[in-house]
Design a protein around this motif. Structure first.
Motif, PDB file in Angstrom:
ATOM      1  N   TRP A 113      68.273  52.454 -38.467  1.00 25.41           N
ATOM      2  CA  TRP A 113      67.983  51.194 -37.768  1.00 25.41           C
ATOM      3  C   TRP A 113      66.464  51.017 -37.693  1.00 25.41           C
ATOM      4  O   TRP A 113      65.818  51.544 -36.793  1.00 25.41           O
ATOM      5  N   PRO A 114      65.872  50.282 -38.632  1.00 24.86           N
ATOM      6  CA  PRO A 114      64.420  50.074 -38.611  1.00 24.86           C
ATOM      7  C   PRO A 114      63.971  49.373 -37.335  1.00 24.86           C
ATOM      8  O   PRO A 114      64.606  48.406 -36.893  1.00 24.86           O
ATOM      9  N   HIS A 162      67.666  50.743 -28.958  1.00 22.53           N
ATOM     10  CA  HIS A 162      67.016  51.410 -30.084  1.00 22.53           C
ATOM     11  C   HIS A 162      66.263  52.630 -29.567  1.00 22.53           C
ATOM     12  O   HIS A 162      65.438  52.530 -28.657  1.00 22.53           O
ATOM     13  N   SER A 216      61.596  47.479 -36.999  1.00 19.38           N
ATOM     14  CA  SER A 216      61.149  46.128 -37.325  1.00 19.38           C
ATOM     15  C   SER A 216      62.275  45.103 -37.213  1.00 19.38           C
ATOM     16  O   SER A 216      62.014  43.888 -37.172  1.00 19.38           O
ATOM     17  N   GLU A 217      63.539  45.550 -37.163  1.00 21.80           N
ATOM     18  CA  GLU A 217      64.658  44.625 -37.045  1.00 21.80           C
ATOM     19  C   GLU A 217      64.886  44.149 -35.613  1.00 21.80           C
ATOM     20  O   GLU A 217      65.671  43.223 -35.386  1.00 21.80           O
ATOM     21  N   LEU A 218      64.227  44.781 -34.655  1.00 19.06           N
ATOM     22  CA  LEU A 218      64.373  44.330 -33.267  1.00 19.06           C
ATOM     23  C   LEU A 218      63.664  43.004 -33.053  1.00 19.06           C
ATOM     24  O   LEU A 218      62.646  42.702 -33.683  1.00 19.06           O
ATOM     25  N   THR A 219      64.195  42.209 -32.143  1.00 21.00           N
ATOM     26  CA  THR A 219      63.589  40.936 -31.792  1.00 21.00           C
ATOM     27  C   THR A 219      63.466  40.849 -30.274  1.00 21.00           C
ATOM     28  O   THR A 219      64.137  41.567 -29.535  1.00 21.00           O
ATOM     29  N   ARG A 272      74.239  52.730 -35.012  1.00 15.37           N
ATOM     30  CA  ARG A 272      73.477  52.512 -36.243  1.00 15.37           C
ATOM     31  C   ARG A 272      72.617  53.736 -36.543  1.00 15.37           C
ATOM     32  O   ARG A 272      71.493  53.861 -36.037  1.00 15.37           O
TER      33      ARG A 272
END
Length: 342
Positions: free
Chosen positions: A332-333, A110, A335-338, A329
């Motif tokens: 790609w927000p 990202h 916040s979607e990362l983990t 992507r």
């Protein structure tokens, strides 16, 4: 682990080689500023074509600087998003093709996580947790960072990002692209007492941003000066200074609020606008009063670069994360990362 980092999200081709034991071994960056300057902004098709021309020579340059060859690589990290889809495809295809040919791992990174972690390439490394101000051409966000991949959005711009506002004001002032550094240079000669522009959304709670109204106020001021026959060179400098001061004050106020609300004592500032000298000075002064500390990447790592992608990729690759499919992507927000699963 030796990780090759590839950055092609917009108008800069960045390549770097990062070693998890020895740090950054080499990096190179090619900027497309001259290519896009005549158009006053980035032309996506031209950006993609230029990445295609420059990426492989830059990879060879970085490996040569590090005294290595492709077979010495353990993994490749590339920017998977967000960004221009054509530009992202160039980096993604190159990374996956090389990784398959070499039989090594590959990971899509990202772009904003790369910026967020860029200060960790410096000698003084910020420890988790911290608050991050991500401030670039396309993003202005405040993020609470508990750990790698543990991101909670605190606030963001509801319209123009700070970097976009700088670029648009630069056009109003007839300054060349890219606009941010040009506005800052003009502001150096500005009179701080002549104009005071609004500090948007600082009179209400929260840490969201809005720079559209400030941009309009700047345009109105310039048109009034022009109508009155008073838009001389000094007036342009004064307007630039008033605009820059308003942006800087707004960012500082919101950063202070974010730190106080989260209870954090460390602030990471990254992205192109983080290179602004006046912003850094104002943040350092404000944070010292809170007993907090700000961390910044070095100048050349404020803009898009391969080093931040190599580092961010290395952190996740070391914990076993991989990318199996080639899927850029453009949106790609963060916040979607983990967090990666070790």
């Amino acid at each position: 682990m030796r990780v090759l980092g590839i950055e092609t999200s917009c108008d800069e081709t960045g390549v770097a080689l990062y070693d998890t034991e020895h740090g950054l071994l080499a990096d190179a960056l090619y900027s497309q500023v001259a290519l896009h300057a005549e158009f006053g902004g980035v032309v996506p098709e031209l950006a993609s074509r230029d990445h295609t021309r420059k990426l492989l020579p830059l990879i060879d340059e970085v490996l040569a600087e590090a005294g290595m060859v492709k077979s010495d690589l353990d993994a490749i990290a590339y920017t998977a998003g967000p960004g221009l889809v054509g530009a992202l495809m160039v980096g993604a295809c190159t990374a996956h093709g090389m990784a398959r040919a070499l039989g090594i791992s590959v990971l899509g990174v990202h772009h904003m996580e790369g910026h967020l972690l860029a200060p960790m390439l410096e000698d003084e490394v910020p420890e988790f947790p911290f608050v991050a101000l991500l401030v670039s051409g396309g993003h202005t966000q405040l993020v609470d960072v508990a750990g790698l991949g543990e991101y909670r959005l605190l606030g963001e711009s509801v319209d123009d990002a700070a970097g976009e506002a700088f670029d648009k004001v630069a056009k109003m002032l007839d300054l060349p692209y890219p606009g941010g550094p040009q506005v800052a240079a003009l502001a150096e000669r500005g009179d701080t007492a002549r104009f005071r522009f609004p500090r948007p959304m600082t009179d209400r709670p929260g840490v969201d941003f809005s720079f559209s109204g400030l941009k309009t106020h700047t345009l109105t001021t310039l048109r009034t000066l022009e109508r009155d026959g008073a838009l001389d060179e000094q007036s342009r400098c004064d307007v630039a200074r008033a605009f820059e001061d308003a942006v800087v004050d707004t960012l500082v106020i919101k950063c202070r609020r974010a730190l106080q609300a989260s209870g954090r004592q460390r602030l990471v500032v990254a992205g192109g606008v983080s290179a602004n000298r006046r912003l850094r000075a104002a943040l350092d002064t404000a944070l010292s009063k809170l007993g907090a500390q700000a961390f910044y990447p070095r100048g050349r790592f404020c803009t898009d670069n391969g080093a931040m992608i190599a580092y961010a990729g290395a952190r996740r690759l070391a914990l076993g994360q991989r990318t199996d499919t080639l899927q850029p992507r453009p949106r790609w927000p963060l916040s979607e990362l983990t967090p990666p699963v070790a």
